[in-house]
Design an enzyme around this catalytic site. Structure first.
Site, PDB file in Angstrom:
ATOM      1  N   LEU A  32       0.829  -1.202   0.000  1.00 24.56           N
ATOM      2  CA  LEU A  32       0.000   0.000   0.000  1.00 24.56           C
ATOM      3  C   LEU A  32       0.868   1.259   0.000  1.00 24.56           C
ATOM      4  O   LEU A  32       0.689   2.163   0.803  1.00 24.56           O
ATOM      5  CB  LEU A  32      -0.943   0.005   1.209  1.00 24.56           C
ATOM      6  CG  LEU A  32      -2.195   0.883   1.055  1.00 24.56           C
ATOM      7  CD1 LEU A  32      -3.132   0.332  -0.008  1.00 24.56           C
ATOM      8  CD2 LEU A  32      -2.928   1.020   2.395  1.00 24.56           C
ATOM      9  N   GLY A  33       1.820   1.289  -0.941  1.00 21.93           N
ATOM     10  CA  GLY A  33       2.572   2.508  -1.194  1.00 21.93           C
ATOM     11  C   GLY A  33       1.779   3.431  -2.087  1.00 21.93           C
ATOM     12  O   GLY A  33       0.552   3.337  -2.173  1.00 21.93           O
ATOM     13  N   SER A  34       2.462   4.320  -2.798  1.00 21.69           N
ATOM     14  CA  SER A  34       1.761   5.296  -3.636  1.00 21.69           C
ATOM     15  C   SER A  34       0.960   4.615  -4.746  1.00 21.69           C
ATOM     16  O   SER A  34      -0.162   5.037  -5.059  1.00 21.69           O
ATOM     17  CB  SER A  34       2.763   6.293  -4.235  1.00 21.69           C
ATOM     18  OG  SER A  34       3.792   5.611  -4.939  1.00 21.69           O
ATOM     19  N   VAL A  70       1.414  -5.508 -11.322  1.00 16.43           N
ATOM     20  CA  VAL A  70       2.092  -4.331 -11.861  1.00 16.43           C
ATOM     21  C   VAL A  70       3.300  -3.993 -10.983  1.00 16.43           C
ATOM     22  O   VAL A  70       3.798  -2.877 -11.009  1.00 16.43           O
ATOM     23  CB  VAL A  70       1.146  -3.116 -11.970  1.00 16.43           C
ATOM     24  CG1 VAL A  70       0.115  -3.328 -13.060  1.00 16.43           C
ATOM     25  CG2 VAL A  70       0.483  -2.807 -10.626  1.00 16.43           C
ATOM     26  N   ARG A 129       6.677  -6.361  -9.902  1.00 15.29           N
ATOM     27  CA  ARG A 129       7.794  -6.927 -10.642  1.00 15.29           C
ATOM     28  C   ARG A 129       7.524  -8.410 -10.842  1.00 15.29           C
ATOM     29  O   ARG A 129       6.843  -9.052 -10.043  1.00 15.29           O
ATOM     30  CB  ARG A 129       9.112  -6.742  -9.900  1.00 15.29           C
ATOM     31  CG  ARG A 129       9.654  -5.318  -9.880  1.00 15.29           C
ATOM     32  CD  ARG A 129      10.188  -4.903 -11.255  1.00 15.29           C
ATOM     33  NE  ARG A 129      10.915  -3.644 -11.179  1.00 15.29           N
ATOM     34  CZ  ARG A 129      10.403  -2.452 -11.465  1.00 15.29           C
ATOM     35  NH1 ARG A 129       9.119  -2.366 -11.826  1.00 15.29           N
ATOM     36  NH2 ARG A 129      11.137  -1.353 -11.399  1.00 15.29           N
ATOM     37  N   GLU A 146      12.402 -10.525 -18.823  1.00  9.01           N
ATOM     38  CA  GLU A 146      11.895  -9.502 -19.744  1.00  9.01           C
ATOM     39  C   GLU A 146      12.952  -9.177 -20.797  1.00  9.01           C
ATOM     40  O   GLU A 146      14.112  -8.961 -20.455  1.00  9.01           O
ATOM     41  CB  GLU A 146      11.504  -8.237 -18.972  1.00  9.01           C
ATOM     42  CG  GLU A 146      10.353  -8.484 -18.010  1.00  9.01           C
ATOM     43  CD  GLU A 146       9.887  -7.234 -17.278  1.00  9.01           C
ATOM     44  OE1 GLU A 146      10.475  -6.152 -17.488  1.00  9.01           O
ATOM     45  OE2 GLU A 146       8.921  -7.325 -16.500  1.00  9.01           O
ATOM     46  N   HIS A 167       5.511  -4.489 -19.822  1.00  7.43           N
ATOM     47  CA  HIS A 167       6.076  -3.618 -18.779  1.00  7.43           C
ATOM     48  C   HIS A 167       5.865  -2.150 -19.163  1.00  7.43           C
ATOM     49  O   HIS A 167       6.803  -1.344 -19.195  1.00  7.43           O
ATOM     50  CB  HIS A 167       7.565  -3.905 -18.560  1.00  7.43           C
ATOM     51  CG  HIS A 167       8.051  -3.458 -17.207  1.00  7.43           C
ATOM     52  ND1 HIS A 167       9.080  -4.081 -16.532  1.00  7.43           N
ATOM     53  CD2 HIS A 167       7.666  -2.422 -16.403  1.00  7.43           C
ATOM     54  CE1 HIS A 167       9.302  -3.469 -15.382  1.00  7.43           C
ATOM     55  NE2 HIS A 167       8.461  -2.454 -15.281  1.00  7.43           N
TER      56      HIS A 167
END
Length: 320
Positions: free
Chosen positions: A151-153, A229, A231, A260, A278
């Protein structure tokens, strides 16, 4: 002029903005790292990179004048920040700069995977739509319980968007959030078991490697949808593919992958999955802003006064 090293070919767009004021080297243009180091290893004081690109500490250790690593994007998981902190190297990133773009993309992946939008497009494109076969096969999203991991930005922006769909949102993460506006689940397993949509927005580091494993996918269950979304390393990709093939997971929307670019053959026969390259945080507007911030930080550190350099160093994630 001061020497700057661009660590990866995806840094090519920033070269023109730095070249008029600095001596810019592109690592990929040299035969090997040793070739570059033998001629310029003692001159480089700044590296510019993308946070997801791994930089070997063996290379960093031979750049004897290195003082700053600038990550153009919001992530910095490719940089060993603990090693940098021990060796007096600041690491700055555009933390949170693309949070809203990533959240928009996560919502798009969630809706596309949940409602089967890509499969419906292919259904029409193959000429299979007949008057008699337009039958309901999708589930309603409104009011569904959703879980956010991290629950970061970005996680907060995703949570607010899901709330607008009247979803009941919970979250879980390894770090406490005293001001969290959403309830926290007791564990990741509990969050998965109580959710039908699980969105991964957490930081990638050693502690989150394969955080979402077969047990978490089992808890999310055959009606569950996973969106990543964060990694690719956060998910046990083999377990995810097996769950989709076996019908033990309803669908997935993925913007990040274990390797990737991800091999096309790996996903060719995997059902109910929506894939993007990505691209969640790469809108032209945000990319322009992040490049501008990176250039500003390089210039302030190398050309500014002590106060300018102090402002750059105070933003270092290696000091946290």
């Amino acid at each position: 002029m001061t020497d700057i090293l661009l660590a990866h070919p995806n840094m090519s767009p920033i070269r023109g903005a730095l070249a008029p004021r600095h001596e810019v080297h592109a690592l990929w243009e040299y035969e090997s790292s040793d070739t570059f180091l033998s001629s310029h290893g003692g001159a480089v004081s700044v590296i510019v990179t993308a946070g997801e690109n791994r930089i070997d500490t063996a290379l960093l250790g031979r750049l004897t004048n290195l003082r700053l690593i600038v990550c153009v994007g919001s992530g910095y998981d490719g940089v060993d920040v603990d090693w940098c902190a021990r060796h007096g190297i600041a690491v700055v990133a555009a933390v949170g700069a693309n949070a809203k773009d990533v959240a928009d993309h996560a919502l798009g992946l969630a809706i596309a995977a949940w409602r089967g939008i890509v499969a419906d497009h292919d259904f029409i494109a193959r000429g299979e739509w007949q008057a008699a076969n337009r039958l309901p096969s999708r589930r309603t999203m409104t009011g569904v319980p959703a879980g956010i991991v991290g629950l970061g930005s970005i996680g907060r922006a995703v949570a607010h968007r899901l709330s607008a769909l009247d979803m009941s949102v919970q979250w879980w993460g390894p770090r406490e959030q005293s001001d969290a506006p959403f309830p926290k689940a007791a564990s990741l397993i509990e969050l998965a078991a109580e959710s039908r949509l699980l969105v991964l927005c957490c930081r990638a580091d050693a502690s989150s490697h394969h955080l979402v494993d077969a047990a978490v996918l089992e808890a999310l269950g055959p009606d569950g949808v996973l969106v990543n979304v964060a990694r690719g390393s956060v998910v046990d990709e083999d377990a995810l593919i097996a769950a989709l093939r076996d019908g033990r997971l309803a669908a997935a929307g993925l913007d990040v992958f274990a390797t990737e670019p991800t091999p096309a053959d790996r996903w060719r026969d995997v059902p109910n999955v929506v894939l993007t390259p990505h691209a969640a945080g790469l809108t032209t507007d945000t990319l322009r802003a992040m490049i501008g911030l990176a250039v500003q930080r390089v210039d302030a550190f190398l050309l500014g006064d002590e106060q300018d350099r102090g402002r750059v160093l105070s933003a270092s994630v290696a000091a946290r």
